[in-house]
Motif scaffolding. Structure first.
Motif, PDB file in Angstrom:
ATOM      1  N   LEU A  35       0.827  -1.206   0.000  1.00 11.76           N
ATOM      2  CA  LEU A  35       0.000   0.000   0.000  1.00 11.76           C
ATOM      3  C   LEU A  35       0.861   1.255   0.000  1.00 11.76           C
ATOM      4  N   VAL A  36       1.975   1.184   0.729  1.00 17.31           N
ATOM      5  CA  VAL A  36       2.880   2.327   0.850  1.00 17.31           C
ATOM      6  C   VAL A  36       4.312   1.803   0.872  1.00 17.31           C
ATOM      7  N   VAL A  37       5.217   2.523   0.222  1.00 15.44           N
ATOM      8  CA  VAL A  37       6.651   2.240   0.316  1.00 15.44           C
ATOM      9  C   VAL A  37       7.339   3.525   0.755  1.00 15.44           C
ATOM     10  N   GLN A  38       7.963   3.470   1.924  1.00 11.42           N
ATOM     11  CA  GLN A  38       8.631   4.651   2.467  1.00 11.42           C
ATOM     12  C   GLN A  38      10.101   4.347   2.721  1.00 11.42           C
ATOM     13  N   GLY A  39      10.919   5.394   2.674  1.00 10.40           N
ATOM     14  CA  GLY A  39      12.330   5.242   2.976  1.00 10.40           C
ATOM     15  C   GLY A  39      13.170   4.983   1.741  1.00 10.40           C
ATOM     16  N   LYS A  40      14.452   4.769   1.975  1.00 11.03           N
ATOM     17  CA  LYS A  40      15.413   4.547   0.895  1.00 11.03           C
ATOM     18  C   LYS A  40      16.330   3.388   1.263  1.00 11.03           C
ATOM     19  N   LEU A  41      16.884   2.771   0.231  1.00  8.86           N
ATOM     20  CA  LEU A  41      17.901   1.751   0.432  1.00  8.86           C
ATOM     21  C   LEU A  41      19.276   2.405   0.419  1.00  8.86           C
ATOM     22  N   LYS A  42      20.126   1.925   1.275  1.00  7.34           N
ATOM     23  CA  LYS A  42      21.482   2.452   1.363  1.00  7.34           C
ATOM     24  C   LYS A  42      22.381   1.725   0.377  1.00  7.34           C
ATOM     25  N   ASN A  43      23.189   2.481  -0.345  1.00  7.75           N
ATOM     26  CA  ASN A  43      24.133   1.863  -1.271  1.00  7.75           C
ATOM     27  C   ASN A  43      25.186   1.079  -0.498  1.00  7.75           C
ATOM     28  N   GLY A  44      25.540  -0.076  -1.041  1.00  6.04           N
ATOM     29  CA  GLY A  44      26.563  -0.893  -0.405  1.00  6.04           C
ATOM     30  C   GLY A  44      27.953  -0.471  -0.832  1.00  6.04           C
ATOM     31  N   SER A  45      28.903  -1.338  -0.603  1.00 11.38           N
ATOM     32  CA  SER A  45      30.282  -1.042  -0.968  1.00 11.38           C
ATOM     33  C   SER A  45      30.473  -1.231  -2.467  1.00 11.38           C
ATOM     34  N   THR A  46      31.592  -0.788  -2.961  1.00  8.75           N
ATOM     35  CA  THR A  46      31.924  -0.983  -4.371  1.00  8.75           C
ATOM     36  C   THR A  46      32.593  -2.334  -4.600  1.00  8.75           C
ATOM     37  N   GLU A  47      32.836  -3.052  -3.524  1.00  6.03           N
ATOM     38  CA  GLU A  47      33.487  -4.363  -3.630  1.00  6.03           C
ATOM     39  C   GLU A  47      32.484  -5.411  -4.103  1.00  6.03           C
ATOM     40  N   THR A  48      32.884  -6.213  -5.067  1.00  2.65           N
ATOM     41  CA  THR A  48      32.035  -7.305  -5.550  1.00  2.65           C
ATOM     42  C   THR A  48      32.232  -8.530  -4.673  1.00  2.65           C
ATOM     43  N   ARG A  49      31.118  -9.082  -4.200  1.00  2.00           N
ATOM     44  CA  ARG A  49      31.169 -10.234  -3.303  1.00  2.00           C
ATOM     45  C   ARG A  49      30.353 -11.384  -3.884  1.00  2.00           C
ATOM     46  N   VAL A  50      30.605 -12.575  -3.360  1.00  2.99           N
ATOM     47  CA  VAL A  50      29.907 -13.776  -3.807  1.00  2.99           C
ATOM     48  C   VAL A  50      28.737 -14.039  -2.867  1.00  2.99           C
ATOM     49  N   ILE A  51      27.546 -14.222  -3.424  1.00  2.30           N
ATOM     50  CA  ILE A  51      26.353 -14.393  -2.596  1.00  2.30           C
ATOM     51  C   ILE A  51      26.459 -15.634  -1.713  1.00  2.30           C
ATOM     52  N   GLN A  52      27.038 -16.703  -2.217  1.00  2.00           N
ATOM     53  CA  GLN A  52      27.147 -17.924  -1.416  1.00  2.00           C
ATOM     54  C   GLN A  52      28.011 -17.725  -0.175  1.00  2.00           C
ATOM     55  N   ASP A  53      28.833 -16.680  -0.163  1.00  2.00           N
ATOM     56  CA  ASP A  53      29.665 -16.387   1.006  1.00  2.00           C
ATOM     57  C   ASP A  53      28.998 -15.399   1.965  1.00  2.00           C
ATOM     58  N   HIS A  54      27.767 -14.993   1.651  1.00  2.00           N
ATOM     59  CA  HIS A  54      27.064 -14.025   2.494  1.00  2.00           C
ATOM     60  C   HIS A  54      26.635 -14.716   3.789  1.00  2.00           C
ATOM     61  N   SER A  55      27.299 -14.411   4.877  1.00  2.00           N
ATOM     62  CA  SER A  55      27.104 -15.152   6.127  1.00  2.00           C
ATOM     63  C   SER A  55      25.705 -14.989   6.702  1.00  2.00           C
ATOM     64  N   GLU A  56      25.053 -13.847   6.470  1.00  2.00           N
ATOM     65  CA  GLU A  56      23.727 -13.617   7.048  1.00  2.00           C
ATOM     66  C   GLU A  56      22.690 -14.599   6.522  1.00  2.00           C
ATOM     67  N   ARG A  57      22.927 -15.163   5.360  1.00  2.00           N
ATOM     68  CA  ARG A  57      21.978 -16.133   4.817  1.00  2.00           C
ATOM     69  C   ARG A  57      21.864 -17.348   5.737  1.00  2.00           C
ATOM     70  N   LEU A  58      22.972 -17.770   6.320  1.00  2.00           N
ATOM     71  CA  LEU A  58      22.989 -18.968   7.158  1.00  2.00           C
ATOM     72  C   LEU A  58      22.752 -18.661   8.629  1.00  2.00           C
TER      73      LEU A  58
END
Length: 338
Positions: free
Chosen positions: A209-232
Motif C-alpha cells: 500500500l505504501v513504500v517509504q524510505g530509501k535503500l542504502k548503497n553498499g560497498s563498491t566491492e564485488t562479493r559472492v552471494i554464497q559467502d554471504h554469512s547472514e543467509r545462514l
C-alpha cells in the motif's frame, strides 16, 4: 590426394564468395539485416579478407540503426522484453552507437529464484487422471505483470528472469509471491484438451500500500552471494505452516540495509533477501526455501519458510546453471524483516 585437397580448397573459396555475393545483392536491395547475415558467414569462412570485413561492418552499422528505431518503438509500447533484445543486438552490432550507450545504463536484469519442498508423488496420486502436470510458482512483479516459473521436480528449484527499466533500486522491493500450484492438462471424452491451474498456496495479486524510505548503497566491492554469512545465520522460529488469508495488506519501510514489512502477520509472501550488483546492472530476488504441506485435519495447504542450511540451500543448485552465474555476485544485500 593433392587433387582432392585442391578441390576442397576451391569449394571452400567458392562458398565464401557465394555468401559475400549474396550479401552484395541483398545490400543493393536495401535488405541490410539479411545482408549482414551473409557477410557474417563469409567473414567466418575468411576472417582475414578486408573487403568482407568492411562489408560486414557497414551492414552492422545499418542494422544497429534499424534496431535502435525498433527499440524506441517497443519502449513506447512498453514491450520491455522485446526492447531489451533490440538493445543487446544493437550493441553487439555497433558497441559505440550513441543511442544504445545512453540507454544501456537504465536497465537492470533481475533473477527471481527460490526452492519449494513439495511431496509431488502424493499429488500425482491425487491427480492421476491428468495427462500432464507441472508444479508452478507465480510471482507478482513491481510493474503489475505476473511471472510464472516451473518447479524442477527433483530439486524443487524455481527461477525466472525479469527486466527493470528506468526505476530506482527501491522499485525491486515490490516483488511478492502470488501462488504455488499445479498446472494440469486433461483430455475430455470428446477429445478436447482442458487446462486448469490448481492453487495450493494463494496470496493473489499483492502490492504494498505504501513504500517509504530509501535503500542504502553498499560497498563498491564485488562479493559472492554464497559467502554471504547472514543467509545462514537467520534461524526461523516458526514451526507451523501458514494458510494465506483471503485479504492481505502490507506496507514497506526501507531502513537503509533492511526492508521492514508492516501490517502482515507473517512474511512468506515476500522475498527473503534482495541482492544488488550495481556495476553489472543485475539484481537477485531470493525467496529462500519453502515447505508446502497439507493439514490432514483441515485439508488446507499451508506454507512455511525454512531456515537456510547446507542441506536446504538452493544457491549451489542455481550455480550449476552457468547462464545464471552472473547473478550470484553483489555489492549490496537487504533482508526483508518484520
Amino acid at each position: 590426394m593433392r587433387i582432392t585437397v585442391f578441390y576442397l580448397l576451391c569449394g571452400l573459396l567458392a562458398g565464401c564468395s557465394y555468401h559475400y555475393d549474396q550479401g552484395q545483392e541483398l545490400e543493393a536491395q536495401g535488405r541490410w539485416e539479411e545482408a549482414a547475415i551473409e557477410y557474417r558467414i563469409a567473414h567466418v569462412d575468411d576472417p582475414d579478407d578486408p573487403e568482407i570485413r568492411a562489408a560486414l561492418q557497414r551492414a552492422n552499422l545499418k542494422v544497429a540503426e534499424d534496431n535502435f528505431r525498433r527499440y524506441q518503438d517497443y519502449l513506447k509500447e512498453q514491450k520491455f522484453s522485446k526492447a531489451y533484445q533490440r538493445l543487446e543486438a544493437g550493441l553487439s552490432q555497433n558497441p559505440h552507437h550513441p543511442g544504445f550507450q545512453v540507454e544501456s545504463p537504465h536497465w537492470t536484469r533481475v533473477l527471481i529464484a527460490g526452492r519449494v519442498h513439495f511431496e509431488f508423488q502424493k499429488l500425482r496420486g491425487a491427480f492421476r487422471l491428468a495427462d500432464e502436470m507441472k508444479l508452478q510458482v507465480q510471482v507478482n512483479t513491481p510493474s503489475g505483470a505476473l511471472l510464472t516459473a516451473e518447479l524442477i521436480n527433483d530439486t524443487g528449484l524455481f527461477f525466472i528472469e525479469d527486466l527493470n527499466y528506468r526505476q530506482p533500486p527501491e522499485f525491486l522491493t515490490r516483488y511478492s509471491l502470488n501462488s504455488i500450484g499445479l498446472r494440469m492438462k486433461r483430455r475430455t471424452t470428446d477429445g478436447f484438451l482442458r487446462r486448469n491451474y490448481q492453487r495450493f498456496i494463494n496470496f493473489r495479486e499483492l502490492a504494498p500500500l505504501v513504500v517509504q524510505g530509501k535503500l542504502k548503497n553498499g560497498s563498491t566491492e564485488t562479493r559472492v552471494i554464497q559467502d554471504h554469512s547472514e543467509r545462514l545465520q537467520e534461524k526461523s522460529l516458526l514451526t507451523a505452516a501458514w494458510v494465506p488469508p483471503r485479504l492481505l495488506n502490507y506496507q514497506l519501510q526501507l531502513n537503509g540495509t533492511s526492508i521492514q514489512i508492516l501490517g502482515a502477520p507473517r512474511l512468506e509472501f515476500a522475498p527473503e533477501l534482495l541482492y544488488l550488483h550495481q556495476m553489472q546492472q543485475r539484481a537477485f530476488v531470493d525467496f529462500g526455501t519453502y515447505r508446502v504441506e497439507l493439514n490432514p485435519e483441515t485439508e488446507r495447504w499451508g506454507i512455511i519458510r525454512e531456515s537456510v542450511t547446507p542441506a536446504t540451500d538452493h544457491l549451489p543448485l542455481l550455480a550449476r546453471n552457468l547462464a545464471l552465474n552472473p547473478y550470484l555476485f553483489y555489492n549490496s544485500a537487504y533482508r526483508f524483516t518484520h
